[in-house]
Scaffold this motif. Structure first.
Motif, PDB file in Angstrom:
ATOM      1  N   GLY A  73       0.811  -1.206   0.000  1.00  0.00           N
ATOM      2  CA  GLY A  73       0.000   0.000   0.000  1.00  0.00           C
ATOM      3  C   GLY A  73       0.845   1.257   0.000  1.00  0.00           C
ATOM      4  N   ALA A  74       1.816   1.329   0.935  1.00  0.00           N
ATOM      5  CA  ALA A  74       2.696   2.499   0.988  1.00  0.00           C
ATOM      6  C   ALA A  74       3.537   2.600  -0.273  1.00  0.00           C
ATOM      7  CB  ALA A  74       3.587   2.420   2.228  1.00  0.00           C
ATOM      8  N   GLY A  75       3.988   1.467  -0.790  1.00  0.00           N
ATOM      9  CA  GLY A  75       4.786   1.486  -2.008  1.00  0.00           C
ATOM     10  C   GLY A  75       3.998   1.940  -3.217  1.00  0.00           C
ATOM     11  N   ALA A  76       2.741   1.526  -3.312  1.00  0.00           N
ATOM     12  CA  ALA A  76       1.918   1.868  -4.475  1.00  0.00           C
ATOM     13  C   ALA A  76       1.629   3.366  -4.541  1.00  0.00           C
ATOM     14  CB  ALA A  76       0.614   1.081  -4.448  1.00  0.00           C
ATOM     15  N   VAL A  77       1.222   3.957  -3.415  1.00  0.00           N
ATOM     16  CA  VAL A  77       0.919   5.393  -3.461  1.00  0.00           C
ATOM     17  C   VAL A  77       2.196   6.212  -3.613  1.00  0.00           C
ATOM     18  CG1 VAL A  77      -1.261   5.219  -2.222  1.00  0.00           C
ATOM     19  CG2 VAL A  77       0.850   5.530  -0.921  1.00  0.00           C
ATOM     20  N   GLY A  78       3.322   5.691  -3.080  1.00  0.00           N
ATOM     21  CA  GLY A  78       4.596   6.363  -3.300  1.00  0.00           C
ATOM     22  C   GLY A  78       5.005   6.338  -4.759  1.00  0.00           C
ATOM     23  N   LEU A  79       4.793   5.206  -5.429  1.00  0.00           N
ATOM     24  CA  LEU A  79       5.124   5.107  -6.848  1.00  0.00           C
ATOM     25  C   LEU A  79       4.234   6.032  -7.672  1.00  0.00           C
ATOM     26  CD1 LEU A  79       6.772   3.733  -9.083  1.00  0.00           C
ATOM     27  CD2 LEU A  79       5.019   1.934  -9.158  1.00  0.00           C
ATOM     28  N   LYS A 113      -0.793  10.333  -1.656  1.00  0.00           N
ATOM     29  CA  LYS A 113       0.227   9.581  -0.928  1.00  0.00           C
ATOM     30  C   LYS A 113       0.028   9.686   0.579  1.00  0.00           C
ATOM     31  CE  LYS A 113       4.346  11.198  -0.398  1.00  0.00           C
ATOM     32  NZ  LYS A 113       5.730  11.676  -0.615  1.00  0.00           N
ATOM     33  N   ILE A 114      -0.221  10.889   1.076  1.00  0.00           N
ATOM     34  CA  ILE A 114      -0.423  11.076   2.512  1.00  0.00           C
ATOM     35  C   ILE A 114      -1.614  10.261   2.994  1.00  0.00           C
ATOM     36  CG2 ILE A 114      -1.086  12.761   4.268  1.00  0.00           C
ATOM     37  CD1 ILE A 114       0.486  14.855   2.597  1.00  0.00           C
ATOM     38  N   ALA A 115      -2.735  10.363   2.267  1.00  0.00           N
ATOM     39  CA  ALA A 115      -3.927   9.623   2.657  1.00  0.00           C
ATOM     40  C   ALA A 115      -3.721   8.122   2.520  1.00  0.00           C
ATOM     41  CB  ALA A 115      -5.116  10.074   1.802  1.00  0.00           C
ATOM     42  N   GLY A 116      -3.054   7.713   1.445  1.00  0.00           N
ATOM     43  CA  GLY A 116      -2.843   6.285   1.216  1.00  0.00           C
ATOM     44  C   GLY A 116      -1.936   5.652   2.241  1.00  0.00           C
ATOM     45  N   VAL A 117      -0.841   6.323   2.594  1.00  0.00           N
ATOM     46  CA  VAL A 117       0.068   5.790   3.607  1.00  0.00           C
ATOM     47  C   VAL A 117      -0.640   5.732   4.962  1.00  0.00           C
ATOM     48  CG1 VAL A 117       2.180   6.249   4.912  1.00  0.00           C
ATOM     49  CG2 VAL A 117       2.183   6.465   2.419  1.00  0.00           C
ATOM     50  N   GLY A 118      -1.422   6.773   5.279  1.00  0.00           N
ATOM     51  CA  GLY A 118      -2.164   6.757   6.534  1.00  0.00           C
ATOM     52  C   GLY A 118      -3.174   5.627   6.599  1.00  0.00           C
ATOM     53  N   ALA A 119      -3.904   5.423   5.497  1.00  0.00           N
ATOM     54  CA  ALA A 119      -4.892   4.342   5.459  1.00  0.00           C
ATOM     55  C   ALA A 119      -4.230   2.975   5.553  1.00  0.00           C
ATOM     56  CB  ALA A 119      -5.719   4.448   4.171  1.00  0.00           C
ATOM     57  N   ALA A 120      -3.099   2.812   4.869  1.00  0.00           N
ATOM     58  CA  ALA A 120      -2.376   1.536   4.940  1.00  0.00           C
ATOM     59  C   ALA A 120      -1.882   1.273   6.356  1.00  0.00           C
ATOM     60  CB  ALA A 120      -1.202   1.557   3.964  1.00  0.00           C
ATOM     61  N   GLY A 121      -1.371   2.329   7.011  1.00  0.00           N
ATOM     62  CA  GLY A 121      -0.914   2.166   8.385  1.00  0.00           C
ATOM     63  C   GLY A 121      -2.043   1.784   9.319  1.00  0.00           C
ATOM     64  N   LEU A 122      -3.197   2.420   9.161  1.00  0.00           N
ATOM     65  CA  LEU A 122      -4.341   2.114  10.019  1.00  0.00           C
ATOM     66  C   LEU A 122      -4.832   0.685   9.799  1.00  0.00           C
ATOM     67  CD1 LEU A 122      -6.386   3.243  12.070  1.00  0.00           C
ATOM     68  CD2 LEU A 122      -7.785   3.992  10.135  1.00  0.00           C
ATOM     69  N   ALA A 123      -4.940   0.276   8.543  1.00  0.00           N
ATOM     70  CA  ALA A 123      -5.408  -1.083   8.254  1.00  0.00           C
ATOM     71  C   ALA A 123      -4.423  -2.117   8.758  1.00  0.00           C
ATOM     72  CB  ALA A 123      -5.618  -1.238   6.746  1.00  0.00           C
ATOM     73  N   ALA A 124      -3.123  -1.872   8.554  1.00  0.00           N
ATOM     74  CA  ALA A 124      -2.115  -2.831   9.019  1.00  0.00           C
ATOM     75  C   ALA A 124      -2.143  -2.945  10.534  1.00  0.00           C
ATOM     76  CB  ALA A 124      -0.735  -2.400   8.527  1.00  0.00           C
ATOM     77  N   GLY A 198       9.994   3.135  -2.746  1.00  0.00           N
ATOM     78  CA  GLY A 198      10.854   2.276  -1.946  1.00  0.00           C
ATOM     79  C   GLY A 198      11.013   2.751  -0.519  1.00  0.00           C
ATOM     80  N   ALA A 199      11.226   4.057  -0.333  1.00  0.00           N
ATOM     81  CA  ALA A 199      11.434   4.583   1.016  1.00  0.00           C
ATOM     82  C   ALA A 199      10.180   4.411   1.873  1.00  0.00           C
ATOM     83  CB  ALA A 199      11.838   6.051   0.941  1.00  0.00           C
ATOM     84  N   ASN A 200       9.018   4.708   1.305  1.00  0.00           N
ATOM     85  CA  ASN A 200       7.775   4.545   2.062  1.00  0.00           C
ATOM     86  C   ASN A 200       7.521   3.092   2.426  1.00  0.00           C
ATOM     87  OD1 ASN A 200       7.146   7.260   2.043  1.00  0.00           O
ATOM     88  ND2 ASN A 200       5.734   7.125   0.337  1.00  0.00           N
ATOM     89  N   ALA A 201       7.739   2.184   1.475  1.00  0.00           N
ATOM     90  CA  ALA A 201       7.496   0.771   1.740  1.00  0.00           C
ATOM     91  C   ALA A 201       8.439   0.239   2.812  1.00  0.00           C
ATOM     92  CB  ALA A 201       7.657  -0.034   0.457  1.00  0.00           C
ATOM     93  N   LEU A 202       9.723   0.606   2.723  1.00  0.00           N
ATOM     94  CA  LEU A 202      10.686   0.127   3.708  1.00  0.00           C
ATOM     95  C   LEU A 202      10.322   0.624   5.103  1.00  0.00           C
ATOM     96  CD1 LEU A 202      13.334  -1.314   4.379  1.00  0.00           C
ATOM     97  CD2 LEU A 202      14.551   0.790   3.769  1.00  0.00           C
ATOM     98  N   GLY A 203      10.011   1.920   5.221  1.00  0.00           N
ATOM     99  CA  GLY A 203       9.633   2.454   6.521  1.00  0.00           C
ATOM    100  C   GLY A 203       8.367   1.825   7.064  1.00  0.00           C
ATOM    101  N   ALA A 204       7.369   1.635   6.206  1.00  0.00           N
ATOM    102  CA  ALA A 204       6.104   1.055   6.661  1.00  0.00           C
ATOM    103  C   ALA A 204       6.285  -0.378   7.151  1.00  0.00           C
ATOM    104  CB  ALA A 204       5.083   1.102   5.533  1.00  0.00           C
TER     105      ALA A 204
END
Length: 284
Positions: A73-79, A113-124, A198-204
Motif C-alpha cells: 500500500g505504501a509502495g503503491a501510493v509512493g510510486l 500519498k499522505i492519505a494512502g500511507v495513513g490508510a495503509a498504516g491504520l489497516a495494518a 521504496g522509502a515509504n514501503a521500507l519504513g512502513a
C-alpha cells in the motif's frame, strides 16, 4: 516453523527484489535524473516494495495481511507520486499546500500519498495483535510515520537502505533486510533510486515489524520519537547533522561514489537523491 520462515525470509526478500529490478530497470518510463545529473532508474522503489513485502510475509505468515497492506500500500501510493507528482496539476508544497490545492478542487498526488500511507498504516495496525482502539491508532501512527521518516532520509544514495539495515537488524526483520541488502550496491552506484515507493514501503514494513512486537507504551514512545524527528527535519538538515558527525558521516559515505562526498549545495540545503521529475514545478 518461525525459525524456518526467518531463515528463508532474507533470501526470498533479496531474490524477489533482484527479479523485480531485472524486470523493471530497462523501462524508460522509470528513468529520472538524480541530484548530480546522472540518469538512474526508479525501478529500485517497486523492487524493494515487492521484495521486502514478500520476505516479511514469509518470515511472519501470521502477520501476512498486515505486511502486505503496509508494504504494498505504501509502495503503491509512493510510486504514483513518483510517476505523476511533477505534473502541473499536482504541484503543491508541503501538507498545507496539498490541502490548499484540495480546497481549489485539485487532488494532488502528494495528498493521495499522505492519505494512502495513513490508510495503509491504520489497516495494518488493525490486523496486528493488541486491537484496542488506542493501540491501533498508535500503531497506525508508527507505521505511517516510519514510512514518512524513511522518505525524509532518502536524500543521498544508499542512506535510506543503510538506515533500514540498522533499524531492521534489532527487530529481526529479515525480509526487508534481505531486500535492502540486495539493492544496496545498485543504489550506492547510482544505477537506481528508491524514490517515494521504496522509502515509504521500507519504513512502513519496519514500522509494522516494530508495532507487532510493542505494547501501548512502546508504540507511544516510538511515535513520539518519529514525530520529534519529523518536526526537527523542518528546522535542521539531516544531511548537515550527518556530515558534522565523524562516525555518522563515515557510515553515510561508505560504498558511495567518491565524487559524491564533496557535493553539498552552496545554498546549504541538502541535495536530494530524489527523482527530478520532467516538470519545472517543485515537488510537494
Amino acid at each position: 516453523m518461525r525459525f524456518i520462515g526467518g531463515a528463508l525470509a532474507g533470501p526470498v526478500g533479496g531474490g524477489v527484489a533482484r527479479a523485480a529490478l531485472r524486470a523493471l530497470q530497462d523501462n524508460p518510463a522509470l528513468e529520472r535524473t538524480n541530484f548530480r545529473g546522472r540518469t538512474v532508474s526508479l525501478a529500485g522503489g517497486p523492487a524493494l516494495a515487492l521484495g521486502a513485502t514478500a520476505g516479511a510475509i514469509v518470515h511472519r505468515p501470521e502477520h501476512a495481511a498486515a505486511n502486505a497492506i503496509a508494504g504494498l500500500g505504501a509502495g503503491a501510493v509512493g510510486l504514483y507520486d513518483d510517476l505523476v507528482g511533477g505534473r502541473p496539476e499536482h504541484a503543491a508544497k508541503g501538507f498545507r499546500g496539498h490541502l490548499g490545492a484540495l480546497r481549489q478542487g485539485r487532488v494532488t498526488s502528494g495528498l493521495v500519498k499522505i492519505a494512502g500511507v495513513g490508510a495503509a498504516g491504520l489497516a495494518a495496525a488493525a490486523l496486528l495483535p493488541r486491537k484496542r482502539g488506542i493501540d491501533v491508532l498508535l500503531g497506525a501512527g508508527v507505521i505511517a510515520g516510519a514510512a514518512n521518516l524513511f522518505n525524509l532520509l532518502d536524500l543521498r544514495p544508499g542512506r535510506a537502505l543503510k538506515a533500514g539495515l540498522a533499524a531492521g537488524t534489532p527487530l529481526g526483520a529479515s525480509g526487508p533486510l534481505g531486500a535492502a541488502g540486495a539493492l544496496l550496491p545498485a543504489d550506492l552506484d547510482e544505477r537506481i533510486m528508491l524514490g517515494d515507493a521504496g522509502a515509504n514501503a521500507l519504513g512502513a514494513l519496519l514500522g509494522t515489524a516494530y508495532t507487532a512486537r510493542a505494547g501501548t507504551f512502546g508504540r507511544l514512545a516510538a511515535l513520539a520519537g518519529i514525530v520529534a524527528l519529523t518536526a526537527a527535519s523542518e528546522k535542521v538538515s539531516f544531511t548537515r547533522v550527518i556530515e558534522g558527525h565523524p562516525v555518522l558521516n563515515a557510515v553515510d559515505q561508505w560504498g558511495r561514489r567518491q565524487e559524491d562526498s564533496n557535493n553539498s549545495e552552496m545554498s546549504g540545503k541538502p541535495a536530494e537523491s530524489k527523482p527530478r521529475k520532467p516538470s519545472p514545478y517543485p515537488r510537494g
